[in-house]
Enzyme design. Sequence first.
Site, PDB file in Angstrom:
ATOM      1  N   LYS A  17       0.835  -1.209   0.000  1.00  0.00           N
ATOM      2  CA  LYS A  17       0.000   0.000   0.000  1.00  0.00           C
ATOM      3  C   LYS A  17       0.869   1.259   0.000  1.00  0.00           C
ATOM      4  CE  LYS A  17      -2.006  -1.137   3.924  1.00  0.00           C
ATOM      5  NZ  LYS A  17      -1.393  -2.442   4.234  1.00  0.00           N
ATOM      6  N   ARG A  92     -10.002   1.383   7.889  1.00  0.00           N
ATOM      7  CA  ARG A  92      -9.637  -0.008   8.160  1.00  0.00           C
ATOM      8  C   ARG A  92     -10.708  -0.787   8.880  1.00  0.00           C
ATOM      9  NH1 ARG A  92      -3.561  -1.542   8.967  1.00  0.00           N
ATOM     10  NH2 ARG A  92      -2.811   0.450   8.352  1.00  0.00           N
ATOM     11  N   ARG A 131      11.707  -5.680   5.259  1.00  0.00           N
ATOM     12  CA  ARG A 131      11.495  -4.246   4.995  1.00  0.00           C
ATOM     13  C   ARG A 131      12.416  -3.377   5.851  1.00  0.00           C
ATOM     14  NH1 ARG A 131       5.693  -1.702   5.586  1.00  0.00           N
ATOM     15  NH2 ARG A 131       5.765  -2.767   7.595  1.00  0.00           N
ATOM     16  N   ARG A 164      10.883  -1.691  11.428  1.00  0.00           N
ATOM     17  CA  ARG A 164       9.748  -1.358  12.294  1.00  0.00           C
ATOM     18  C   ARG A 164       9.598  -2.382  13.426  1.00  0.00           C
ATOM     19  NH1 ARG A 164       4.765   0.130   8.386  1.00  0.00           N
ATOM     20  NH2 ARG A 164       3.699  -1.152   9.918  1.00  0.00           N
ATOM     21  N   ARG A 175      -1.212  -8.989  13.004  1.00  0.00           N
ATOM     22  CA  ARG A 175      -1.733  -7.944  12.105  1.00  0.00           C
ATOM     23  C   ARG A 175      -2.561  -8.569  10.989  1.00  0.00           C
ATOM     24  NH1 ARG A 175       3.877  -5.472  10.804  1.00  0.00           N
ATOM     25  NH2 ARG A 175       2.838  -4.284   9.168  1.00  0.00           N
TER      26      ARG A 175
HETATM   27  P1  AP5 Z   1       4.860  -1.584   1.972  1.00  0.00           P
HETATM   28  O1  AP5 Z   1       4.579  -0.774   0.777  1.00  0.00           O
HETATM   29  O2  AP5 Z   1       5.549  -0.933   3.132  1.00  0.00           O
HETATM   30  O3  AP5 Z   1       3.529  -2.359   2.432  1.00  0.00           O
HETATM   31  P2  AP5 Z   1       2.252  -1.823   3.203  1.00  0.00           P
HETATM   32  O4  AP5 Z   1       1.069  -2.510   2.640  1.00  0.00           O
HETATM   33  O5  AP5 Z   1       2.240  -0.329   3.255  1.00  0.00           O
HETATM   34  O6  AP5 Z   1       2.565  -2.478   4.615  1.00  0.00           O
HETATM   35  P3  AP5 Z   1       2.401  -1.939   6.095  1.00  0.00           P
HETATM   36  O7  AP5 Z   1       3.109  -2.935   6.968  1.00  0.00           O
HETATM   37  O8  AP5 Z   1       2.845  -0.509   6.234  1.00  0.00           O
HETATM   38  O9  AP5 Z   1       0.885  -2.047   6.306  1.00  0.00           O
HETATM   39  P4  AP5 Z   1       0.161  -2.137   7.613  1.00  0.00           P
HETATM   40  O10 AP5 Z   1      -1.223  -1.922   7.197  1.00  0.00           O
HETATM   41  O11 AP5 Z   1       0.397  -3.367   8.418  1.00  0.00           O
HETATM   42  O12 AP5 Z   1       0.865  -0.989   8.513  1.00  0.00           O
HETATM   43  P5  AP5 Z   1       0.521   0.535   8.773  1.00  0.00           P
HETATM   44  O13 AP5 Z   1       1.788   1.277   8.873  1.00  0.00           O
HETATM   45  O14 AP5 Z   1      -0.522   1.033   7.850  1.00  0.00           O
HETATM   46  O15 AP5 Z   1       5.722  -2.849   1.491  1.00  0.00           O
HETATM   47  C1  AP5 Z   1       6.183  -3.822   2.425  1.00  0.00           C
HETATM   48  C2  AP5 Z   1       7.566  -4.345   1.983  1.00  0.00           C
HETATM   49  O16 AP5 Z   1       7.425  -5.051   0.759  1.00  0.00           O
HETATM   50  C3  AP5 Z   1       8.624  -3.256   1.719  1.00  0.00           C
HETATM   51  O17 AP5 Z   1       9.867  -3.734   2.109  1.00  0.00           O
HETATM   52  C4  AP5 Z   1       8.579  -3.041   0.185  1.00  0.00           C
HETATM   53  O18 AP5 Z   1       9.828  -2.633  -0.324  1.00  0.00           O
HETATM   54  C5  AP5 Z   1       8.212  -4.447  -0.290  1.00  0.00           C
HETATM   55  N1  AP5 Z   1       7.367  -4.454  -1.485  1.00  0.00           N
HETATM   56  C6  AP5 Z   1       6.298  -3.654  -1.750  1.00  0.00           C
HETATM   57  N2  AP5 Z   1       5.730  -3.995  -2.928  1.00  0.00           N
HETATM   58  C7  AP5 Z   1       6.451  -5.049  -3.408  1.00  0.00           C
HETATM   59  C8  AP5 Z   1       6.347  -5.861  -4.573  1.00  0.00           C
HETATM   60  N3  AP5 Z   1       5.377  -5.658  -5.491  1.00  0.00           N
HETATM   61  N4  AP5 Z   1       7.255  -6.846  -4.744  1.00  0.00           N
HETATM   62  C9  AP5 Z   1       8.223  -7.069  -3.814  1.00  0.00           C
HETATM   63  N5  AP5 Z   1       8.371  -6.338  -2.693  1.00  0.00           N
HETATM   64  C10 AP5 Z   1       7.492  -5.342  -2.478  1.00  0.00           C
HETATM   65  O19 AP5 Z   1      -0.162   0.458  10.215  1.00  0.00           O
HETATM   66  C11 AP5 Z   1       0.606   0.090  11.342  1.00  0.00           C
HETATM   67  C12 AP5 Z   1      -0.252   0.078  12.586  1.00  0.00           C
HETATM   68  O20 AP5 Z   1      -0.849   1.381  12.800  1.00  0.00           O
HETATM   69  C13 AP5 Z   1      -1.452  -0.881  12.577  1.00  0.00           C
HETATM   70  O21 AP5 Z   1      -1.082  -2.190  12.940  1.00  0.00           O
HETATM   71  C14 AP5 Z   1      -2.353  -0.214  13.629  1.00  0.00           C
HETATM   72  O22 AP5 Z   1      -1.894  -0.463  14.927  1.00  0.00           O
HETATM   73  C15 AP5 Z   1      -2.161   1.270  13.342  1.00  0.00           C
HETATM   74  N6  AP5 Z   1      -3.120   1.803  12.337  1.00  0.00           N
HETATM   75  C16 AP5 Z   1      -2.812   2.276  11.107  1.00  0.00           C
HETATM   76  N7  AP5 Z   1      -3.926   2.695  10.470  1.00  0.00           N
HETATM   77  C17 AP5 Z   1      -4.966   2.459  11.318  1.00  0.00           C
HETATM   78  C18 AP5 Z   1      -6.368   2.658  11.236  1.00  0.00           C
HETATM   79  N8  AP5 Z   1      -6.950   3.175  10.138  1.00  0.00           N
HETATM   80  N9  AP5 Z   1      -7.137   2.290  12.292  1.00  0.00           N
HETATM   81  C19 AP5 Z   1      -6.585   1.776  13.401  1.00  0.00           C
HETATM   82  N10 AP5 Z   1      -5.262   1.556  13.552  1.00  0.00           N
HETATM   83  C20 AP5 Z   1      -4.447   1.903  12.519  1.00  0.00           C
END
Ligand code: AP5
Length: 217
Positions: A17, A92, A131, A164, A175
Amino acid sequence: MSLADVYVFAGPPGSGKGTQAKLLAPKLNVPHISLGDLLREAVRNASKVGQIAKNYLDAGKLVPDNVAIDVAEEAVKNEECRNGFVIDGFPRTLEQAVLFDKMLDKLKFNLKRVFYIDIPLEEILKRLTGRRSCRTCGAIYHLTFSPPKAEGKCDVCGGELYQRRDDTDEVIRVRYEVYKKQTAPLIDYYTKTGKLAYINGNKDVAEVFKEVNKAIS
Ligand code: AP5
């Protein structure tokens, strides 16, 4: 007056994402908002929101809806977003989605597309354990799939790369379960409104971005 367009990236943890949102936002010349980044920043600053959010983030659980909604609303009200924005990680839960619709209505935005990026759990584990992110500019790397030129250093700004706290095998699995239970129902919600674009995320970054672009046009 035409309304400014909003694009949402949804999908399981590690589906790409953030990576795709960072490619799309400059192409559309609009800002990228990452709810996860905003919450991690709040934790780093030990703000009131950060103090509430810390334990949820560390455990891989979602922060309470009211906290997520307030953080999102404050971000989208920013003047920089007036021509539209790309957001990842929000909404979410169904409650967040319903309130997001109301928020966009009130602020005169048009929800244009929700990209749902899908990948299997084995791939998620590979991606997230490898990552690395830049502490300064937020650029995202992967030790195998998109490594930085110099170990531990960001190609873009030279900042320090870090892993992270929630990218451990154990927390990634939590997660993923949280995602299936609380976020996956959004697929139905946005399918019904005709906004959902299904994207197969199990391809390389450029291929996935091609699919995203196709889904816009
Ligand atoms: P990346 O692009 O970083 O993936 P992502 O989907 O953004 O993953 P996240 O871990 O950030 O998502 P998440 O939803 O768990 O965490 P968030 O920070 O939103 O890519 C991942 C890796 O893969 C990287 O190394 C990249 O280089 C690689 N990659 C990408 N695309 C690729 C491809 N096509 N091929 C190969 N490699 C690839 O949320 C964290 C925490 O915040 C949550 O757990 C929760 O506690 C809180 N939170 C956030 N939003 C909310 C909400 N709306 N409500 C409540 N709590 C929330």
